[in-house]
Motif scaffolding. Structure first.
Motif, PDB file in Angstrom:
ATOM      1  N   PHE A  13      55.758  93.472  -6.971  1.00 50.19           N
ATOM      2  CA  PHE A  13      54.120  92.181  -6.117  1.00 50.19           C
ATOM      3  C   PHE A  13      53.071  92.807  -6.092  1.00 50.19           C
ATOM      4  CE2 PHE A  13      57.092  88.519  -8.929  1.00 50.19           C
ATOM      5  CZ  PHE A  13      56.485  89.176  -9.973  1.00 50.19           C
ATOM      6  N   ARG A  14      54.081  93.439  -4.476  1.00 47.62           N
ATOM      7  CA  ARG A  14      53.038  93.501  -3.301  1.00 47.62           C
ATOM      8  C   ARG A  14      52.325  95.255  -4.122  1.00 47.62           C
ATOM      9  NH1 ARG A  14      56.590  94.404   1.739  1.00 47.62           N
ATOM     10  NH2 ARG A  14      57.500  95.942   0.700  1.00 47.62           N
ATOM     11  N   THR A  15      53.209  95.893  -3.896  1.00 49.53           N
ATOM     12  CA  THR A  15      52.214  96.898  -5.073  1.00 49.53           C
ATOM     13  C   THR A  15      51.769  96.765  -5.559  1.00 49.53           C
ATOM     14  OG1 THR A  15      54.932  98.044  -4.324  1.00 49.53           O
ATOM     15  CG2 THR A  15      53.064  99.227  -5.752  1.00 49.53           C
ATOM     16  N   LEU A  16      51.326  96.848  -6.469  1.00 49.48           N
ATOM     17  CA  LEU A  16      50.283  96.070  -7.039  1.00 49.48           C
ATOM     18  C   LEU A  16      49.144  95.283  -6.725  1.00 49.48           C
ATOM     19  CD1 LEU A  16      52.166  94.606 -10.517  1.00 49.48           C
ATOM     20  CD2 LEU A  16      51.246  97.013 -10.500  1.00 49.48           C
ATOM     21  N   ALA A  17      49.266  94.716  -6.245  1.00 45.54           N
ATOM     22  CA  ALA A  17      48.471  93.340  -4.862  1.00 45.54           C
ATOM     23  C   ALA A  17      47.758  94.404  -3.841  1.00 45.54           C
ATOM     24  CB  ALA A  17      48.788  92.737  -4.553  1.00 45.54           C
ATOM     25  N   ASP A  18      48.352  95.969  -3.225  1.00 44.61           N
ATOM     26  CA  ASP A  18      48.303  96.342  -2.337  1.00 44.61           C
ATOM     27  C   ASP A  18      47.527  97.591  -3.256  1.00 44.61           C
ATOM     28  OD1 ASP A  18      48.513  95.132  -0.375  1.00 44.61           O
ATOM     29  OD2 ASP A  18      50.759  95.965  -0.578  1.00 44.61           O
ATOM     30  N   ALA A  19      47.742  98.116  -4.178  1.00 43.55           N
ATOM     31  CA  ALA A  19      47.227  99.024  -5.091  1.00 43.55           C
ATOM     32  C   ALA A  19      45.402  98.547  -5.464  1.00 43.55           C
ATOM     33  CB  ALA A  19      47.943  99.661  -6.201  1.00 43.55           C
ATOM     34  N   TYR A  20      46.061  97.684  -6.651  1.00 41.42           N
ATOM     35  CA  TYR A  20      44.275  97.530  -7.233  1.00 41.42           C
ATOM     36  C   TYR A  20      43.402  96.450  -6.592  1.00 41.42           C
ATOM     37  CZ  TYR A  20      47.128 100.197 -10.687  1.00 41.42           C
ATOM     38  OH  TYR A  20      47.659 101.386 -11.460  1.00 41.42           O
ATOM     39  N   GLY A  21      44.407  95.281  -5.737  1.00 40.40           N
ATOM     40  CA  GLY A  21      43.835  94.477  -4.777  1.00 40.40           C
ATOM     41  C   GLY A  21      42.572  93.551  -5.637  1.00 40.40           C
ATOM     42  N   GLU A  22      41.489  94.182  -5.478  1.00 34.60           N
ATOM     43  CA  GLU A  22      40.667  92.101  -5.957  1.00 34.60           C
ATOM     44  C   GLU A  22      40.256  92.450  -8.022  1.00 34.60           C
ATOM     45  OE1 GLU A  22      39.740  89.729  -5.375  1.00 34.60           O
ATOM     46  OE2 GLU A  22      39.755  89.910  -3.108  1.00 34.60           O
ATOM     47  N   ARG A  23      40.852  93.592  -8.572  1.00 35.14           N
ATOM     48  CA  ARG A  23      41.087  94.791  -9.656  1.00 35.14           C
ATOM     49  C   ARG A  23      41.504  93.799 -10.692  1.00 35.14           C
ATOM     50  NH1 ARG A  23      41.752  99.697 -10.904  1.00 35.14           N
ATOM     51  NH2 ARG A  23      41.242  99.821 -12.220  1.00 35.14           N
ATOM     52  N   LEU A  24      42.803  92.386  -9.501  1.00 34.17           N
ATOM     53  CA  LEU A  24      44.039  91.938 -10.543  1.00 34.17           C
ATOM     54  C   LEU A  24      44.149  90.224  -9.711  1.00 34.17           C
ATOM     55  CD1 LEU A  24      46.642  92.357  -8.776  1.00 34.17           C
ATOM     56  CD2 LEU A  24      46.989  94.007 -10.333  1.00 34.17           C
ATOM     57  N   GLN A  25      45.303  89.699 -10.385  1.00 33.83           N
ATOM     58  CA  GLN A  25      44.812  88.805  -9.837  1.00 33.83           C
ATOM     59  C   GLN A  25      46.591  88.363 -10.094  1.00 33.83           C
ATOM     60  OE1 GLN A  25      42.874  84.926 -10.623  1.00 33.83           O
ATOM     61  NE2 GLN A  25      43.742  84.452  -8.939  1.00 33.83           N
ATOM     62  N   LEU A  26      47.461  88.133  -9.358  1.00 31.38           N
ATOM     63  CA  LEU A  26      48.842  87.765  -9.968  1.00 31.38           C
ATOM     64  C   LEU A  26      48.793  86.002  -9.392  1.00 31.38           C
ATOM     65  CD1 LEU A  26      51.061  91.076  -8.616  1.00 31.38           C
ATOM     66  CD2 LEU A  26      50.313  89.867 -11.207  1.00 31.38           C
ATOM     67  N   ILE A  27      49.802  85.323  -9.883  1.00 33.70           N
ATOM     68  CA  ILE A  27      49.553  83.374  -9.691  1.00 33.70           C
ATOM     69  C   ILE A  27      51.344  83.387  -9.931  1.00 33.70           C
ATOM     70  CG2 ILE A  27      49.254  81.829  -9.752  1.00 33.70           C
ATOM     71  CD1 ILE A  27      46.763  82.450 -10.654  1.00 33.70           C
ATOM     72  N   ILE A  28      52.209  83.278  -8.614  1.00 37.56           N
ATOM     73  CA  ILE A  28      53.141  83.508  -8.965  1.00 37.56           C
ATOM     74  C   ILE A  28      53.533  82.246  -8.710  1.00 37.56           C
ATOM     75  CG2 ILE A  28      55.390  84.631  -9.004  1.00 37.56           C
ATOM     76  CD1 ILE A  28      52.806  86.834  -7.498  1.00 37.56           C
ATOM     77  N   ALA A  29      54.388  81.064  -9.265  1.00 33.88           N
ATOM     78  CA  ALA A  29      54.915  79.830  -8.906  1.00 33.88           C
ATOM     79  C   ALA A  29      56.472  80.576  -8.893  1.00 33.88           C
ATOM     80  CB  ALA A  29      55.174  78.673 -10.151  1.00 33.88           C
ATOM     81  N   ASP A  30      57.306  79.611  -7.483  1.00 37.00           N
ATOM     82  CA  ASP A  30      59.083  80.022  -7.293  1.00 37.00           C
ATOM     83  C   ASP A  30      58.669  78.629  -6.891  1.00 37.00           C
ATOM     84  OD1 ASP A  30      60.953  81.467  -6.749  1.00 37.00           O
ATOM     85  OD2 ASP A  30      60.270  82.685  -6.736  1.00 37.00           O
ATOM     86  N   ASN A  31      60.185  78.668  -6.534  1.00 34.54           N
ATOM     87  CA  ASN A  31      60.810  77.454  -5.683  1.00 34.54           C
ATOM     88  C   ASN A  31      60.790  77.622  -4.663  1.00 34.54           C
ATOM     89  OD1 ASN A  31      61.679  75.793  -7.714  1.00 34.54           O
ATOM     90  ND2 ASN A  31      63.653  76.253  -8.384  1.00 34.54           N
ATOM     91  N   ASP A  32      61.316  79.102  -4.119  1.00 34.42           N
ATOM     92  CA  ASP A  32      61.287  79.556  -2.849  1.00 34.42           C
ATOM     93  C   ASP A  32      60.190  80.059  -2.619  1.00 34.42           C
ATOM     94  OD1 ASP A  32      63.709  77.855  -2.406  1.00 34.42           O
ATOM     95  OD2 ASP A  32      64.874  79.703  -3.800  1.00 34.42           O
ATOM     96  N   PRO A  33      59.645  80.440  -0.538  1.00 31.36           N
ATOM     97  CA  PRO A  33      59.307  81.455  -0.097  1.00 31.36           C
ATOM     98  C   PRO A  33      59.707  82.900  -0.873  1.00 31.36           C
ATOM     99  CG  PRO A  33      59.698  79.917   1.094  1.00 31.36           C
ATOM    100  CD  PRO A  33      60.865  79.662   0.522  1.00 31.36           C
ATOM    101  N   PRO A  34      58.678  84.219  -0.467  1.00 33.18           N
ATOM    102  CA  PRO A  34      58.482  85.023  -0.866  1.00 33.18           C
ATOM    103  C   PRO A  34      59.837  85.893  -0.380  1.00 33.18           C
ATOM    104  CG  PRO A  34      56.462  84.672  -1.202  1.00 33.18           C
ATOM    105  CD  PRO A  34      57.041  83.495  -0.513  1.00 33.18           C
ATOM    106  N   PRO A  35      60.724  86.611  -0.781  1.00 35.30           N
ATOM    107  CA  PRO A  35      61.587  87.039  -0.011  1.00 35.30           C
ATOM    108  C   PRO A  35      60.833  88.297   0.644  1.00 35.30           C
ATOM    109  CG  PRO A  35      61.665  88.086  -2.566  1.00 35.30           C
ATOM    110  CD  PRO A  35      60.713  86.627  -2.408  1.00 35.30           C
TER     111      PRO A  35
END
Length: 645
Positions: A585-607
């Protein structure tokens, strides 16, 4: 290039409060305990975009409306939709700056009206197409909608370890494949139109073949004769009918000639009948007149008799003085009678001048004269009646004689011709009926030939369409190389997570679904839900990155993931796997920035941590639905247990 789709903000409105959740980073992680509204927030994305979302009782009972600020292609739009009621069947399109209502878009298609789906697809630059689908065995093209495309965007928690983009839902399978082909350029409008045409031709061919079979079965059951035999028999029947019609016409001509010879006698008979009828009417009228004369004579005789009795009574009774009543024999002597009155009837006694014998005699003479006149007229009328009766009898005898003469004249000439005409007419009618029956059979044979020709034409059209489909598919086959590259990327990502059970991973070229170790996705659950979830995540993340890297691929740039760590345990290998997924997730967000969007629902905070990650946090004190107190963890209703609203 991936079609640009981004959720900027979501505003949830209840009767008590309003809360806006923003998603400004390339990736946003929504965290919180079970039941605080993480999945409900993701479902509200779908609801705001016009989809059919599963909504928990807390949302249905308290949320009035939801408003989403969305970037669609190059257009920034604000969409508002109510939760319940008739208004939930439409979505309001608001001005992104003033939030003023610009237009209301329906969710269901109707002629001449643009739906929300069509508006979004146009803004995305995604083709609006119909697929060649079948319902109840018939070709019924279906629209590919934005809600269908959203299945590639939204990984629901209850489906993430069970199926890939709804591939187990038979009603959606055709749409899933066609959407994939559109995204990767494996099909286009022309090819899809050819496929729809092929479906329609197949339906028409089936219908015409069934019709051919039905008509052929009918002919076989109703008449064993072939079309050639029927044609020969029809020719023979028509020749026979022509001869029979000529014979009938000849008989009718002879009858008409004989009828002309009888015309004079018939005219005489008619004249006699009319004269006899008139005489009978005269007899009836004369008889009525004679009866009236009898009545007049009887009346005059009655008047004479009455006059005679009156005169006799006066002559016989006037000399007597009654001392007793002539009726009841009671004495009249004691009665007080005025002078000049009758002792019996107490009326005034007539004076002598009132009883004039000459007047009586004159009256008798007048009545006698009337009687003689009436009797003379009566005798004259009776004589006339006798004369008329005799003439009526003579005319009746003449009518009878003329009828006998006409019967004798026509018995041997006309009656046989009538019988012959009847027999000839019956023969002509029978021949016509036979011709009609054979004509109908021949029409059925003509229908069979027409259907045969249609079937041959349809088969030729279908062969041509199949040829066109093959040629068009060959033209698009160059894009098949994208599938190989996509499969390589998928395998590389899945193996980079160091999953010990992965030997090979590819994307099938026919189903466009992941295949791991030669096994389809639905068999992976036997190895554990975490395995299936990892494969599903790798598939969706590969599609997302591939679309961003290739300008001719139309994968949406938004990915919504509910519970990526679903079915993961808490041992070291499971934690390592979760860290690798979030690292991706982080690699994609860092590489593409505003070109993509990830919205993730999870019970626990990101590892893992990243500046590219935004956060939305819920707890029981601050749940997703604003202004509504959470009942506590014991009253949690998970969205996975809800049915589609």
């Amino acid at each position: 290039m991936a079609v640009h789709l981004r959720i900027v903000a979501l505003t949830v409105t209840t009767a008590e409060a309003e809360q806006t959740y923003r998603f400004d980073r390339p990736a946003t992680v929504i965290t919180g305990p079970i039941g605080t509204g993480k999945s409900s927030l993701l479902m509200l994305f779908k609801h705001a975009l016009g989809g059919s979302a599963m909504l928990t009782p807390a949302v249905r009972d308290h949320v009035l409306s939801v408003q989403a600020e969305v970037v669609v292609g190059d257009e920034r739009v604000v969409l508002r939709r109510t939760i319940e009621g008739d208004a939930a069947d439409t979505v309001d399109l608001l001005d992104p700056h003033s939030l003023a209502l610009e237009r209301t878009l329906p969710l269901r298609a109707s002629e001449g009206v643009t739906t929300l789906s069509e508006h979004i697809l146009d803004a995305l630059g995604f083709p609006r197409e119909q697929i060649a689908a079948r319902r109840e065995g018939a070709a019924r093209p279906q629209n590919l909608t934005f809600n269908d495309l959203y299945a590639y965007v939204y990984l629901q928690a209850r489906e993430i370890d069970r199926q890939v983009v709804g591939h187990l839902d038979s009603w959606f399978e055709t749409k899933r494949r066609e959407l994939f082909r559109l995204m990767f350029g494996l099909t286009d409008s022309a090819l899809m139109e050819l496929k729809r045409t092929r479906n329609q031709l197949l339906d028409t061919l089936k219908a015409r073949t069934a019709e051919h079979d039905n008509v052929s079965s009918f002919l076989a059951a109703s008449d064993p004769r072939s079309d050639d035999e029927l044609r020969a028999e029809l020719t023979q029947l028509r020749d026979t009918l022509e001869r029979a019609s000529s014979a009938l016409a000849s008989l009718r001509t002879e009858l008409e000639e004989q009828t002309a010879a009888d015309t004079a006698l018939r005219d005489e008979l008619q004249s006699a009948i009319r004269a006899a009828r008139q005489t009978e009417e005269e007899v009836s009228a004369t008889a009525d007149l004679v009866e009236a004369r009898h009545a007049v004579v009887a009346q005059v005789q009655l008047d004479l008799s009455r006059l005679a009795r009156s005169v006799t009574a006066i002559d016989q009774l006037s000399p007597f003085e009654f001392v007793v009543c002539p009726r009841c024999m009671q004495s009249l002597a004691a009665r007080a009678i005025e002078d000049g009155h009758c002792l019996v009837c107490l009326q005034l006694d007539p004076v002598e001048a009132d009883i004039d014998p000459a007047a009586i005699e004159e009256t008798r003479t007048a009545l006698q004269q009337q009687l003689e006149d009436a009797q003379r007229i009566q005798q004259s009328d009776e004589a006339h009646l006798q004369t008329v009766q005799e003439r009526s009898q003579q005319l009746s005898f003449a009518v009878t004689s003329l009828r006998r003469e006409l019967d004798a004249q026509t018995r041997d000439a006309v009656a046989p011709r009538f019988d012959a005409i009847a027999e000839a007419s019956s023969r002509v009618a029978s021949l016509k009926a036979s011709i009609d029956a054979i004509t109908q059979l021949r029409e059925s044979w003509a229908r069979v030939r027409t259907i045969d020709a249609d079937i041959r034409s349809l088969k030729a059209d279908r062969r041509q369409v199949n040829k066109d489909i093959k040629e068009k598919s060959e033209q698009l086959k160059a894009n098949q190389t994208l599938l190989g590259d996509l499969s390589t990327e998928f395998s590389r990502l899945l193996t980079s997570w160091n999953l010990p059970w992965v030997d090979t991973a590819v994307i099938d070229r026919d189903t466009y679904l992941p295949v791991v170790n030669g096994r389809p996705f639905e068999t992976l659950q036997a190895s554990g839900g975490g395995i299936a979830t990892s494969v599903n995540l790798a598939y969706s993340l590969t599609l997302l990155a591939f679309g961003l890297d290739h300008s001719d691929v139309l994968v949406p740039s938004l990915l919504v993931i509910d519970s990526p760590r679903k079915a993961f345990g808490n041992n070291a290998s499971d934690r390592q796997r979760a860290a690798e997924i979030y690292s991706r997730f982080r690699t994609l967000a860092d590489a593409y920035g505003e070109r993509l969007q990830l919205i993730i629902a999870d019970n626990d905070p990101p590892p893992i941590t990243s500046d590219s990650f935004g956060k939305v946090e819920f707890d029981y004190e601050n749940p997703m639905v604003p202004g509504v107190d959470h009942p506590g963890p014991d009253q949690v209703t998970r969205i996975e247990s809800q049915s589609d609203s």
